[in-house]
Scaffold this motif. Structure first.
Motif, PDB file in Angstrom:
ATOM      1  N   MET A   1       0.838  -1.194   0.000  1.00 12.90           N
ATOM      2  CA  MET A   1       0.000   0.000   0.000  1.00 12.90           C
ATOM      3  C   MET A   1       0.876   1.248   0.000  1.00 12.90           C
ATOM      4  N   LEU A   2       0.490   2.233  -0.804  1.00 11.52           N
ATOM      5  CA  LEU A   2       1.185   3.509  -0.851  1.00 11.52           C
ATOM      6  C   LEU A   2       0.300   4.578  -0.225  1.00 11.52           C
ATOM      7  N   ILE A   3       0.894   5.386   0.631  1.00 10.16           N
ATOM      8  CA  ILE A   3       0.186   6.498   1.267  1.00 10.16           C
ATOM      9  C   ILE A   3       0.795   7.805   0.772  1.00 10.16           C
ATOM     10  N   SER A   4      -0.055   8.695   0.296  1.00 11.18           N
ATOM     11  CA  SER A   4       0.385  10.001  -0.193  1.00 11.18           C
ATOM     12  C   SER A   4       0.190  11.047   0.910  1.00 11.18           C
ATOM     13  N   ILE A   5       1.275  11.706   1.281  1.00  8.81           N
ATOM     14  CA  ILE A   5       1.214  12.782   2.271  1.00  8.81           C
ATOM     15  C   ILE A   5       1.211  14.106   1.517  1.00  8.81           C
ATOM     16  N   ILE A   6       0.140  14.857   1.660  1.00 13.66           N
ATOM     17  CA  ILE A   6      -0.063  16.099   0.915  1.00 13.66           C
ATOM     18  C   ILE A   6       0.050  17.272   1.887  1.00 13.66           C
ATOM     19  N   ILE A   7       1.011  18.168   1.615  1.00 15.38           N
ATOM     20  CA  ILE A   7       1.300  19.283   2.520  1.00 15.38           C
ATOM     21  C   ILE A   7       1.058  20.601   1.792  1.00 15.38           C
ATOM     22  N   PRO A   8      -0.012  21.327   2.110  1.00 13.53           N
ATOM     23  CA  PRO A   8      -0.215  22.650   1.525  1.00 13.53           C
ATOM     24  C   PRO A   8       0.668  23.676   2.234  1.00 13.53           C
ATOM     25  N   THR A   9       1.284  24.570   1.480  1.00 14.42           N
ATOM     26  CA  THR A   9       2.175  25.563   2.083  1.00 14.42           C
ATOM     27  C   THR A   9       1.846  26.972   1.612  1.00 14.42           C
ATOM     28  N   LEU A  10       2.134  27.922   2.478  1.00 10.93           N
ATOM     29  CA  LEU A  10       2.086  29.338   2.146  1.00 10.93           C
ATOM     30  C   LEU A  10       2.998  30.057   3.128  1.00 10.93           C
ATOM     31  N   ASN A  11       4.178  30.451   2.640  1.00  6.32           N
ATOM     32  CA  ASN A  11       5.170  31.138   3.471  1.00  6.32           C
ATOM     33  C   ASN A  11       5.522  30.333   4.731  1.00  6.32           C
ATOM     34  N   GLU A  12       6.036  29.142   4.507  1.00  2.00           N
ATOM     35  CA  GLU A  12       6.356  28.226   5.598  1.00  2.00           C
ATOM     36  C   GLU A  12       7.857  27.972   5.712  1.00  2.00           C
ATOM     37  N   GLU A  13       8.676  28.962   5.392  1.00  5.28           N
ATOM     38  CA  GLU A  13      10.129  28.754   5.413  1.00  5.28           C
ATOM     39  C   GLU A  13      10.655  28.389   6.803  1.00  5.28           C
ATOM     40  N   THR A  14       9.952  28.778   7.834  1.00  2.00           N
ATOM     41  CA  THR A  14      10.403  28.493   9.201  1.00  2.00           C
ATOM     42  C   THR A  14      10.219  27.034   9.578  1.00  2.00           C
ATOM     43  N   HIS A  15       9.194  26.381   9.016  1.00  2.00           N
ATOM     44  CA  HIS A  15       8.839  25.036   9.477  1.00  2.00           C
ATOM     45  C   HIS A  15       9.025  23.926   8.449  1.00  2.00           C
ATOM     46  N   ILE A  16       8.965  24.250   7.157  1.00  2.00           N
ATOM     47  CA  ILE A  16       8.845  23.186   6.156  1.00  2.00           C
ATOM     48  C   ILE A  16      10.034  22.231   6.141  1.00  2.00           C
ATOM     49  N   ALA A  17      11.246  22.723   6.336  1.00  2.00           N
ATOM     50  CA  ALA A  17      12.413  21.828   6.305  1.00  2.00           C
ATOM     51  C   ALA A  17      12.346  20.816   7.442  1.00  2.00           C
ATOM     52  N   HIS A  72      -2.729  14.671  -8.217  1.00  2.00           N
ATOM     53  CA  HIS A  72      -1.397  14.261  -8.674  1.00  2.00           C
ATOM     54  C   HIS A  72      -0.796  13.145  -7.828  1.00  2.00           C
ATOM     55  N   SER A  73      -1.535  12.664  -6.870  1.00  2.00           N
ATOM     56  CA  SER A  73      -1.013  11.621  -5.984  1.00  2.00           C
ATOM     57  C   SER A  73      -1.190  10.237  -6.594  1.00  2.00           C
ATOM     58  N   GLN A  74      -0.369   9.299  -6.116  1.00  2.00           N
ATOM     59  CA  GLN A  74      -0.426   7.914  -6.574  1.00  2.00           C
ATOM     60  C   GLN A  74      -0.907   6.962  -5.486  1.00  2.00           C
ATOM     61  N   GLY A  75      -1.096   7.479  -4.280  1.00  2.00           N
ATOM     62  CA  GLY A  75      -1.367   6.618  -3.147  1.00  2.00           C
ATOM     63  C   GLY A  75      -2.783   6.072  -3.080  1.00  2.00           C
ATOM     64  N   ASP A  76      -2.930   5.020  -2.286  1.00  2.00           N
ATOM     65  CA  ASP A  76      -4.249   4.433  -2.014  1.00  2.00           C
ATOM     66  C   ASP A  76      -4.974   5.225  -0.930  1.00  2.00           C
ATOM     67  N   ILE A  77      -4.185   5.862  -0.064  1.00  2.00           N
ATOM     68  CA  ILE A  77      -4.724   6.662   1.028  1.00  2.00           C
ATOM     69  C   ILE A  77      -4.035   8.024   0.993  1.00  2.00           C
ATOM     70  N   LEU A  78      -4.808   9.077   1.247  1.00  2.00           N
ATOM     71  CA  LEU A  78      -4.293  10.432   1.252  1.00  2.00           C
ATOM     72  C   LEU A  78      -4.223  10.943   2.692  1.00  2.00           C
ATOM     73  N   VAL A  79      -3.076  11.522   3.044  1.00  2.00           N
ATOM     74  CA  VAL A  79      -2.920  12.158   4.351  1.00  2.00           C
ATOM     75  C   VAL A  79      -2.699  13.650   4.108  1.00  2.00           C
ATOM     76  N   PHE A  80      -3.505  14.475   4.753  1.00  2.00           N
ATOM     77  CA  PHE A  80      -3.394  15.925   4.590  1.00  2.00           C
ATOM     78  C   PHE A  80      -2.727  16.493   5.837  1.00  2.00           C
ATOM     79  N   LEU A  81      -1.497  16.941   5.645  1.00  2.00           N
ATOM     80  CA  LEU A  81      -0.634  17.307   6.769  1.00  2.00           C
ATOM     81  C   LEU A  81      -0.297  18.790   6.728  1.00  2.00           C
ATOM     82  N   HIS A  82      -0.447  19.465   7.861  1.00  2.00           N
ATOM     83  CA  HIS A  82      -0.044  20.870   7.943  1.00  2.00           C
ATOM     84  C   HIS A  82       1.476  20.973   7.952  1.00  2.00           C
ATOM     85  N   ALA A  83       1.973  22.087   7.452  1.00  2.00           N
ATOM     86  CA  ALA A  83       3.417  22.256   7.267  1.00  2.00           C
ATOM     87  C   ALA A  83       4.188  22.414   8.569  1.00  2.00           C
ATOM     88  N   ASP A  84       3.494  22.604   9.683  1.00  2.00           N
ATOM     89  CA  ASP A  84       4.160  22.741  10.977  1.00  2.00           C
ATOM     90  C   ASP A  84       3.834  21.579  11.915  1.00  2.00           C
TER      91      ASP A  84
END
Length: 223
Positions: A1-17, A72-84
């Motif tokens: 099983m493949l899980i796609s983690i989808i992270i929406p960003t907007l000015n997240e330079e402090t946390h995204i890395a 655009h994901s390929q996964g069987d399950i989608l995870v929507f994760l905040h950038a922080d």
């Protein structure tokens, strides 16, 4: 099983890395997609330092960004994760275990706020309850992709998309709460004041439930 983690960003330079570094170390079969909504800081530059991560650009708006990531994901399950927000180490196993149960369409994790203030223990306690009123986007919603497509994803609204989709999702099948917790930043509370932010959050959800439009409510919850 493949899980796609989808992270929406907007000015997240402090946390995204930090979030990407943590996520890439997780056990399991994951793909990671970052969907940027027009950052004016170094967010996209930082994401380019992670070649394993897919990068996409979308119009501003978390719902629009997450829908694009899902397409655009390929996964069987989608995870929507905040950038922080950090997923728990055993996120993959927990999601797979919960989603294999009959009629399960998705779920979320519990929530821990990265702040020592004891009042956040109350937040954690409430997040264990499997109810729309106590489950939000920062809990890392996960949804079976086929079901997500069936309900046509997030509605293109500027606010409360995480609460709204649950209303439709829970009618499709069982929504599960993991016993594990994500760890999210307490930055909103630190910036705006603990009591003020808790009060605003509560009132906005109540007003949404009473039928006030997300567009009007968004004015009181800036990006």
């Amino acid at each position: 099983m493949l899980i796609s983690i989808i992270i929406p960003t907007l000015n997240e330079e402090t946390h995204i890395a930090k979030t990407l570094t943590h996520t890439l170390k997780l056990k399991g079969n994951f793909e990671i997609l970052v969907i940027d909504g027009g950052s004016s800081d170094r967010t996209l530059e930082i994401v380019k330092d992670f070649p394993e991560v897919k990068r996409l650009c979308a119009p501003k708006g978390r719902a629009l960004q997450m829908n694009l990531g899902a397409r655009h994901s390929q996964g069987d399950i989608l995870v929507f994760l905040h950038a922080d927000t950090f997923l728990p180490k055993e996120a993959f196993a927990s999601i797979c275990e919960l989603c294999k149960a009959k009629d399960t369409v998705g779920g979320s994790f519990r929530l821990v706020v990265d702040d020592p203030n004891p009042i956040f223990k109350i937040y954690t306690w409430f997040s264990r309850w499997n109810l729309e009123f106590f489950t939000y986007g920062d809990h890392a919603l996960f949804i079976e992709k086929q079901v997500f497509e069936t309900i046509h994803g997030f509605k293109p609204i500027p606010f409360m998309e995480d609460v709204e989709i649950q209303h439709r999702l829970r009618r499709e099948g069982r929504f599960k709460k993991s016993k594990l917790a994500v760890v999210t930043s307490g930055r909103r509370f630190q910036k705006n004041g603990l009591i003020f932010q808790i009060t605003v959050d509560f009132l906005l959800v109540m007003l949404f439930k009473l039928g006030v439009s997300p567009k009007r409510l968004k004015k009181y919850y800036p990006d």
